[in-house]
Design an enzyme around this catalytic site. Sequence first.
Site, mmCIF file in Angstrom:
data_model
loop_
_atom_site.group_PDB
_atom_site.id
_atom_site.type_symbol
_atom_site.label_atom_id
_atom_site.label_comp_id
_atom_site.label_asym_id
_atom_site.label_seq_id
_atom_site.Cartn_x
_atom_site.Cartn_y
_atom_site.Cartn_z
ATOM 1 N NE ARG A 63 47.485 25.413 -34.815
ATOM 2 C CZ ARG A 63 46.460 24.953 -35.113
ATOM 3 N NH1 ARG A 63 45.914 25.589 -36.051
ATOM 4 N NH2 ARG A 63 45.887 24.062 -34.402
ATOM 5 C CG ASP A 65 43.421 23.922 -38.027
ATOM 6 O OD1 ASP A 65 43.608 24.158 -36.956
ATOM 7 O OD2 ASP A 65 42.483 23.538 -38.832
ATOM 8 C CD GLU A 95 44.918 20.653 -34.910
ATOM 9 O OE1 GLU A 95 43.929 20.597 -34.090
ATOM 10 O OE2 GLU A 95 44.550 21.145 -36.086
ATOM 11 C CG HIS A 177 42.336 27.241 -31.430
ATOM 12 N ND1 HIS A 177 43.538 26.900 -31.535
ATOM 13 C CD2 HIS A 177 41.846 26.579 -32.570
ATOM 14 C CE1 HIS A 177 43.976 26.335 -32.388
ATOM 15 N NE2 HIS A 177 42.947 25.997 -33.228
ATOM 16 C CG ASP A 178 41.340 22.900 -31.792
ATOM 17 O OD1 ASP A 178 40.334 23.565 -32.180
ATOM 18 O OD2 ASP A 178 42.393 22.841 -32.655
ATOM 19 C CG ASP A 222 35.274 25.803 -30.560
ATOM 20 O OD1 ASP A 222 34.867 26.952 -30.370
ATOM 21 O OD2 ASP A 222 35.481 25.373 -31.623
ATOM 22 N NE ARG A 226 37.638 28.238 -31.099
ATOM 23 C CZ ARG A 226 38.050 27.917 -32.369
ATOM 24 N NH1 ARG A 226 38.099 28.642 -33.334
ATOM 25 N NH2 ARG A 226 38.118 26.570 -32.436
#
Length: 331
Positions: A63, A65, A95, A177-178, A222, A226
Amino acid sequence: PWLDWFKVEGWPLSAYDGSRTANYRGWWNNRALPEFNHDHPDVREYIMRIAEYWLEQGIDGWRLDVPFEVKTPGFWQEFRQRVKAINPEAYIVGEIWRDARQWLDGEQFDGVMNYIFTGATLAFAGQGHIQKDLVDAPAYDAYPAIDAAEYGRQIQELLELYPWDIQLAQLNLLSSHDTARVRSILGHDRASIKLAVLLLLTFPGAPSIYYGDEVGLPGRLDPDCRWSFPTRSRWDLDLLNYHRDLIALRHRYAALQTGDYRTVFTDGLVYGFERKLGQMAVRVYANGGSDPTTVPLAPDQWDIRFGNGHLHQGLQLPPREGCVVVAQDKT
C-alpha cells in the site's frame, strides 16, 4: 556516497537543532522526514530492493502512501515490474483519493483507496447523523446527505470511471488512519453504521475494514482515529457479529464477489442493487429512511438471506435497515 540522495539546500546541515530552519527538504516541511531525490539512480534502486526484500519475506503486496508525490518518470512502472516479477499475485494499491485513471493504466497500481465510494456511501447511509466537522477535512464528499437516486447516480459514475477488472481490485473502505472513524462520523448511530457496512461488504472490489471498526471503536480526526485495539470488554459484539455474518455471506455467494452490478430500485431513501454472476442473482436493499417501506418484489422468486425484511406482497423493509435476497433456483 549518499550526498545526492537527498535535497540539501545549504551547509552545514541543520538536522537536529530545532532553533534553526532545516536547510533540506522534508516531506510537508517535517524535518524528521527528509525527502529522497527519486531521480538519483541509487535512490531508485534502493527503494526497489526494499520492495523486493519484503515480498521475498512473504508479504502479499504494497500500500503506497501519497504516491503522486514521486514525480520521477517511469518510477512506479518499474516498481510494478519488479514487484510482479517476484509475485505476480502481489497487490499494489495506491493512496489516491479521487479520479485515479492515470494510475490505473495497467502499468502502475492494481487499485487505489476508493474514497469516492466512501463519500457517497456515508452520505447515503448517514443521513442526518453525519458529523460535518469530521468529513470537511480531508474532504471526500460525505456531506451533505443524499437520497437513493443520487447515491445510484454517484455509484454508476464511479463504476463507469474504470474498467471492470479494475473495479474488482479497488480497496473499498469506510474509514482509515487518515479519516475519523466511521462510528464517530455517523454520530454513533447504529443503524447508519450497519447500512454503511452492508453496502461496503456487498460492493464490487476488495472490502477493507480499518482495525477496530468491526467492534465499534470510535475516533475523531487524526490522531484520535489511531487508538490501540480495545480490550474485549469494550467490544460491540452485535456489530462484530454483523460484520462476520456479512463476510460469510460474501464468501457464500460468488455473485457478491465478482458478479456485475446494476441499480434496480430507487425511491426516496430506499436503494436497491443486483449482483449477478451467470444464473446467480443477489439483490441488496437498503432503507435509509425513518419509515417502513415495501419494495415491489415477487415473494415466490426470492429468498431472504440476510436482514430483517419480510417477503409478503413485496419485500417489507423496516426503517433504517437493509436486506439481502437471493433468486430462487428453479432448475
